[in-house]
Design an enzyme around this catalytic site. Sequence first.
Site, PDB file in Angstrom:
ATOM      1  N   ASP A 102      -1.884   1.748  -1.861  1.00 44.43           N
ATOM      2  CA  ASP A 102      -2.237   0.257  -1.540  1.00 44.43           C
ATOM      3  C   ASP A 102      -2.019  -0.258  -3.123  1.00 44.43           C
ATOM      4  O   ASP A 102      -2.712   0.189  -4.015  1.00 44.43           O
ATOM      5  CB  ASP A 102      -3.666  -0.075  -0.872  1.00 44.43           C
ATOM      6  CG  ASP A 102      -3.112  -1.222   0.138  1.00 44.43           C
ATOM      7  OD1 ASP A 102      -2.926  -2.142  -0.482  1.00 44.43           O
ATOM      8  OD2 ASP A 102      -3.709  -0.588   1.226  1.00 44.43           O
ATOM      9  N   ASP A 204      -0.486  -5.541  -1.187  1.00 42.75           N
ATOM     10  CA  ASP A 204      -1.243  -6.531  -0.587  1.00 42.75           C
ATOM     11  C   ASP A 204      -1.066  -7.907  -0.874  1.00 42.75           C
ATOM     12  O   ASP A 204      -0.752  -8.268  -2.006  1.00 42.75           O
ATOM     13  CB  ASP A 204      -2.834  -5.966  -1.358  1.00 42.75           C
ATOM     14  CG  ASP A 204      -3.920  -6.583  -0.402  1.00 42.75           C
ATOM     15  OD1 ASP A 204      -3.983  -6.316   0.677  1.00 42.75           O
ATOM     16  OD2 ASP A 204      -4.765  -7.259  -1.250  1.00 42.75           O
ATOM     17  N   GLU A 258       2.646  -6.676   2.376  1.00 41.93           N
ATOM     18  CA  GLU A 258       1.966  -7.398   3.441  1.00 41.93           C
ATOM     19  C   GLU A 258       2.178  -8.860   3.280  1.00 41.93           C
ATOM     20  O   GLU A 258       1.902  -9.399   2.214  1.00 41.93           O
ATOM     21  CB  GLU A 258       0.425  -7.247   3.351  1.00 41.93           C
ATOM     22  CG  GLU A 258      -0.387  -7.785   4.317  1.00 41.93           C
ATOM     23  CD  GLU A 258      -1.923  -8.154   4.025  1.00 41.93           C
ATOM     24  OE1 GLU A 258      -2.858  -8.137   4.906  1.00 41.93           O
ATOM     25  OE2 GLU A 258      -2.316  -8.423   2.656  1.00 41.93           O
ATOM     26  N   HIS A 333      -6.074  -1.849   9.544  1.00 42.94           N
ATOM     27  CA  HIS A 333      -7.705  -1.896   9.196  1.00 42.94           C
ATOM     28  C   HIS A 333      -8.238  -3.321   9.394  1.00 42.94           C
ATOM     29  O   HIS A 333      -9.387  -3.669   9.053  1.00 42.94           O
ATOM     30  CB  HIS A 333      -7.938  -1.290   7.961  1.00 42.94           C
ATOM     31  CG  HIS A 333      -7.198  -2.343   6.880  1.00 42.94           C
ATOM     32  ND1 HIS A 333      -5.700  -2.087   6.617  1.00 42.94           N
ATOM     33  CD2 HIS A 333      -7.722  -3.055   5.929  1.00 42.94           C
ATOM     34  CE1 HIS A 333      -5.365  -3.082   5.745  1.00 42.94           C
ATOM     35  NE2 HIS A 333      -6.248  -3.402   5.112  1.00 42.94           N
TER      36      HIS A 333
HETATM   37  C1  GLC Z   1      -5.251  -7.721   2.755  1.00 44.22           C
HETATM   38  C2  GLC Z   1      -5.895  -6.585   3.244  1.00 44.22           C
HETATM   39  C3  GLC Z   1      -7.309  -6.904   3.595  1.00 44.22           C
HETATM   40  C4  GLC Z   1      -8.069  -7.488   2.234  1.00 44.22           C
HETATM   41  C5  GLC Z   1      -7.279  -8.518   1.909  1.00 44.22           C
HETATM   42  C6  GLC Z   1      -7.960  -9.187   0.379  1.00 44.22           C
HETATM   43  O1  GLC Z   1      -5.118  -8.726   3.835  1.00 44.22           O
HETATM   44  O2  GLC Z   1      -5.469  -5.977   4.290  1.00 44.22           O
HETATM   45  O3  GLC Z   1      -8.253  -5.690   4.091  1.00 44.22           O
HETATM   46  O4  GLC Z   1      -9.419  -8.139   2.677  1.00 44.22           O
HETATM   47  O5  GLC Z   1      -5.927  -8.349   1.692  1.00 44.22           O
HETATM   48  O6  GLC Z   1      -7.361  -7.857  -0.598  1.00 44.22           O
END
Ligand code: GLC
Length: 565
Positions: A102, A204, A258, A333
Amino acid sequence: MKYNTPQKWWKESVVYQIYPRSFNDSNGDGVGDLRGIIEKLDYLESLGIDVVWLNPVYRSPNDDNGYDISDYRSIMEEFGTMTDFDELLQGLHQREIKLIMDLVVNHSSDEHQWFRESRSSRDNPFRNYYHWWPAENGTPPKRWSYFDLEDNAWKYDGQTNAWYLHYFSPKQPDLNWENPTLRREVYDMMHFWFKKGIDGFRMDVIPFISKDTDFPELPSEYKGDFIAYYANGPHLHAYLQEMNREVLSKYDVMTVGEAPGVTLDQALNFVDEDRKELDMFFHFDLLALDRAPGEVFKMRSDPWKLTEFKEIHSKWDAVFAEKGWGSIFLCNHDFPRSVSRWGNDDKAYWRNSATMLQTFSLSMRGTPYIYQGEEIGMTNIRFDSIEDYRDINTLNAYHKAAHNCDDLHAFLENEKDASRDNARTPVQWDNTRHAGFTQGEPWIKVNPNYKTGLNVAAQEADPDSVLNYFRKMIKVRKTHKTLTYGKYKLVEKDHEQVYAYTRSHQNEQYLVLLNFSTNEVEFPVSSLDFKKGVLLISNDIAPEALPSGYIRLHPYQACIYKLNR
Ligand code: GLC
Ligand code: CA
């Protein structure tokens, strides 16, 4: 065979996501760890997966379970040491499994050395690593925060009489990507991990990295949709191209962003091969399907419809018909469990719906991402009490609801379906205490249904288990490459219970039938060369072909035919 998209190892891979905290605890402190993963390497190999994506394992005070990183080049103490990490990487590679990590660089932890320096004085060399708003300029323009009790992404810091920006919790200050020195630090850090031999990054909230540092009021075109605004920073694509040039292009690796806030018409800006940015990303349209309009964590009041589910996947498939590449996932998750959400975890339907969803993920065009526990059909835990929750998001929302005198019972009912903790209960390995996850007390409760067959050991022993179906389905995908690269086409698009599609390439055609309902359904197949079809896989007894040109599917039945053309 030649396909209309370049063949790549990461397009042909099945990715398995590990949330280390909940995977396997090797030393009895109740927290999963790297040695716990090492113990399960043979299990991972036995699944037939190709890539492991590891959620953050870097040093972190764990305000947001590792998404608040205080040192990008060390391993979180609870998870082990760099030696453990190297051993894990080697163990995976020996089994021909790749590893992606990640990359969390929209923000760091407030305990990162950079932030400690940055907040210490206005003329500190690290000041510009973060976004500061001097208090003498008045209150900063409104920015929303995901994990802040007051929804305010600015936090006042008395030390230098200024506000700093945090899109997530106040312990996750946003990094300032406009600063070339910061970008250089990030690229160096990426090289550090690639030189160790990792095979890529999941990035992320990557669309959030670029910000208009004048911090104007939210432009009217966004009508309050702050997520879409955050995802459209002015220099985003310039930074991604720079990152590709400086780092990614130098290795044979995969990337998946993401991408909250990224829409269909923006998709190719990220993954068109010619632009040299990312390989894939996760869109959020499916996440929104069962949520109230504009809400990330509140369920909608009426049930979601299969026709909507189909439409989302069909539209996203079409975007990548000629260029780019998609990703297929039903949970991770941050989502509740897929079988509880898109299938049916009632006893009568659990097995079929879990395997039906696996059939979907592994027969679509796009790289499939499977989340730990999905291979055995793990379900939502539905905690009754706020005491059982661990997630900062649920805990904050609860405090807010209590503060506003909202209906707390209704709040808890919503969390039963929506909370991220549903996905974070430990993997159920066997029927011993705490499902074999830990010898100690788990950091979060184990779902008690591990005692009634929902565990790996029980499913290993049963040839018809969800687990063994998963392995079989991976083999089907691997044996028939058209299931990876072939064209996707919906069949009977308005059918409300069955999701049916073909995957084809030249003279090869496959028909996928997925009954998303608790009913037995007679589905029309007369428009297809069905009679000459061969059943490749089914999660139930072979469906009955009726003389009328219909085929009878059991509740949540899934099957794939190879049609002869
Ligand atoms: C992303 C992650 C999540 C996290 C957020 C902040 O959405 O998947 O788990 O809380 O970023 O880093
Ligand atoms: Ca441990």
